[in-house]
Design a protein around this motif. Sequence first.
Motif, short mmCIF file in Angstrom:
data_model
loop_
_atom_site.label_atom_id
_atom_site.label_comp_id
_atom_site.label_asym_id
_atom_site.label_seq_id
_atom_site.Cartn_x
_atom_site.Cartn_y
_atom_site.Cartn_z
N ALA A 154 -54.82 -6.35 73.27
CA ALA A 154 -53.54 -6.03 72.63
C ALA A 154 -52.47 -5.76 73.68
O ALA A 154 -51.30 -6.14 73.51
CB ALA A 154 -53.70 -4.83 71.71
N GLY A 155 -52.84 -5.11 74.78
CA GLY A 155 -51.89 -4.85 75.85
C GLY A 155 -51.36 -6.13 76.47
O GLY A 155 -50.16 -6.28 76.73
N GLN A 156 -52.26 -7.08 76.71
CA GLN A 156 -51.85 -8.36 77.27
C GLN A 156 -50.97 -9.13 76.28
O GLN A 156 -49.99 -9.78 76.66
CB GLN A 156 -53.07 -9.18 77.65
CG GLN A 156 -53.85 -8.58 78.82
CD GLN A 156 -54.98 -9.47 79.27
OE1 GLN A 156 -55.04 -10.64 78.95
NE2 GLN A 156 -55.90 -8.89 80.02
N ALA A 157 -51.32 -9.04 75.01
CA ALA A 157 -50.53 -9.73 73.99
C ALA A 157 -49.12 -9.17 73.91
O ALA A 157 -48.16 -9.91 73.69
CB ALA A 157 -51.23 -9.61 72.63
N SER A 158 -48.97 -7.86 74.11
CA SER A 158 -47.64 -7.25 74.03
C SER A 158 -46.75 -7.76 75.16
O SER A 158 -45.54 -7.95 74.98
CB SER A 158 -47.74 -5.73 74.07
OG SER A 158 -48.15 -5.26 75.35
N VAL A 159 -47.34 -8.00 76.34
CA VAL A 159 -46.56 -8.53 77.46
C VAL A 159 -46.14 -9.97 77.16
O VAL A 159 -45.00 -10.37 77.41
CB VAL A 159 -47.37 -8.48 78.77
CG1 VAL A 159 -46.62 -9.15 79.91
CG2 VAL A 159 -47.69 -7.03 79.13
N LEU A 160 -47.07 -10.74 76.63
CA LEU A 160 -46.76 -12.12 76.27
C LEU A 160 -45.64 -12.16 75.23
O LEU A 160 -44.71 -12.97 75.31
CB LEU A 160 -48.00 -12.81 75.74
CG LEU A 160 -47.88 -14.29 75.36
CD1 LEU A 160 -47.43 -15.12 76.55
CD2 LEU A 160 -49.20 -14.81 74.80
N ALA A 161 -45.71 -11.27 74.25
CA ALA A 161 -44.68 -11.22 73.22
C ALA A 161 -43.33 -10.82 73.81
O ALA A 161 -42.28 -11.32 73.38
CB ALA A 161 -45.08 -10.23 72.12
N ALA A 162 -43.34 -9.94 74.81
CA ALA A 162 -42.08 -9.53 75.44
C ALA A 162 -41.42 -10.72 76.12
O ALA A 162 -40.21 -10.94 76.00
CB ALA A 162 -42.34 -8.41 76.45
N ALA A 199 -48.22 -0.77 84.89
CA ALA A 199 -49.42 -0.25 85.52
C ALA A 199 -49.17 1.09 86.22
O ALA A 199 -49.99 2.02 86.12
CB ALA A 199 -49.94 -1.27 86.53
N LEU A 200 -48.03 1.21 86.91
CA LEU A 200 -47.76 2.41 87.70
C LEU A 200 -47.30 3.58 86.85
O LEU A 200 -47.63 4.74 87.14
CB LEU A 200 -46.70 2.10 88.77
CG LEU A 200 -47.09 1.12 89.87
CD1 LEU A 200 -45.92 0.90 90.82
CD2 LEU A 200 -48.32 1.61 90.63
N GLU A 201 -46.52 3.30 85.80
CA GLU A 201 -45.90 4.37 85.01
C GLU A 201 -46.51 4.51 83.62
O GLU A 201 -46.02 5.31 82.82
CB GLU A 201 -44.39 4.12 84.89
CG GLU A 201 -43.67 3.96 86.23
CD GLU A 201 -43.71 5.24 87.06
OE1 GLU A 201 -43.86 6.32 86.45
OE2 GLU A 201 -43.60 5.15 88.30
N ASN A 202 -47.53 3.72 83.31
CA ASN A 202 -48.18 3.77 82.00
C ASN A 202 -47.18 3.55 80.88
O ASN A 202 -47.10 4.31 79.92
CB ASN A 202 -48.91 5.10 81.80
CG ASN A 202 -49.85 5.07 80.60
OD1 ASN A 202 -50.38 4.01 80.24
ND2 ASN A 202 -50.06 6.22 79.99
N LEU A 203 -46.37 2.47 81.01
CA LEU A 203 -45.35 2.14 80.03
C LEU A 203 -45.76 0.92 79.21
O LEU A 203 -46.59 0.13 79.64
CB LEU A 203 -44.02 1.84 80.74
CG LEU A 203 -43.42 2.94 81.62
CD1 LEU A 203 -42.20 2.40 82.36
CD2 LEU A 203 -43.05 4.15 80.80
N SER A 204 -45.15 0.78 78.04
CA SER A 204 -45.31 -0.46 77.28
C SER A 204 -44.43 -1.52 77.91
O SER A 204 -43.56 -1.23 78.76
CB SER A 204 -44.91 -0.25 75.82
OG SER A 204 -43.50 -0.06 75.72
N ALA A 205 -44.60 -2.78 77.50
CA ALA A 205 -43.79 -3.86 78.04
C ALA A 205 -42.31 -3.62 77.75
O ALA A 205 -41.44 -3.79 78.62
CB ALA A 205 -44.24 -5.20 77.46
N GLU A 206 -41.99 -3.22 76.51
CA GLU A 206 -40.59 -2.99 76.14
C GLU A 206 -40.00 -1.82 76.92
O GLU A 206 -38.86 -1.86 77.36
CB GLU A 206 -40.47 -2.76 74.64
CG GLU A 206 -40.71 -4.00 73.80
CD GLU A 206 -40.42 -3.76 72.33
OE1 GLU A 206 -39.70 -2.79 72.02
OE2 GLU A 206 -40.89 -4.54 71.51
N GLU A 207 -40.79 -0.75 77.11
CA GLU A 207 -40.31 0.41 77.86
C GLU A 207 -40.05 0.04 79.32
O GLU A 207 -39.04 0.46 79.91
CB GLU A 207 -41.33 1.54 77.78
CG GLU A 207 -41.42 2.20 76.41
CD GLU A 207 -42.60 3.14 76.30
OE1 GLU A 207 -42.58 4.01 75.42
OE2 GLU A 207 -43.56 3.00 77.09
N ALA A 208 -40.97 -0.75 79.91
CA ALA A 208 -40.80 -1.14 81.31
C ALA A 208 -39.57 -2.01 81.50
O ALA A 208 -38.80 -1.82 82.45
CB ALA A 208 -42.05 -1.88 81.80
#
Length: 240
Positions: A154-162, A199-208
């Motif tokens: 799900a984490g990888q999918a969220s980056v792809l969606a971003a 990875a460094l700040e434990n953020l979601s793709a949208e937050e990063a």
Amino acid sequence: MDQPLIPEPTRADPATVFSALAEILYSASDPSEVYTAICVAATVLIPGCDHASVMLRQGKKYITVAATSEVAARIDDLERQLGQGPCVDAIDEQIPQIEADLRAGSDWPQLAEAMLADTPVRGVMAFRLLIDRTKVGALNLFSTTAGAFTTAAAGQASVLAAFASVTATAVSREQDIASLRTGLANNREIGTAVGLLMALENLSAEEAFDVLRRTSQQMNLKVADLARSLLDRHRSTPGS
């Protein structure tokens, strides 16, 4: 036209997902190929994903603009017929929709019953796609293995969606594909920087990405220039 091949990632992290998708998008020549590339990338890079589609909302209608298979297209059709499902909810409710095992019960009982009876799919995920922060569509992912969609997937999918959202924005603004290609080198660096911040700040793709955007505004820098600077500093840091 044959679909370009996405290289197998050496390690399954957000930066690798983003870079591989950028490679396949580089050879795209029209919007339909861009959306198809996103779907193909999902099946290659997201663990457990066997089929994928992109559905956009146009007025009150939901239109499938790309699908990797008849299975994915069939499920989108079922959602439209029944008026329920993860893709529609991801668009309307603005949050990811994940059911790793449809046999264990579902928020969409009619759809789940039809999917279990008529398709090999046993798990689903859907992530909204945004254009200028407006809900416009969903990246829909389907697995034939119950339980295959894990938190990591799900984490990888969220980056792809971003990244798909960035691409959809370019398409919606009618930027030509040449302009999109020109930006891919910078987008690749932005995507890698997003993955690093996650990875460094434990953020979601949208937050990063929002951190990059706000910082670039505060420093009066382009997002791409800020991303490049961030990556240069990280590479020069001992042990990085």
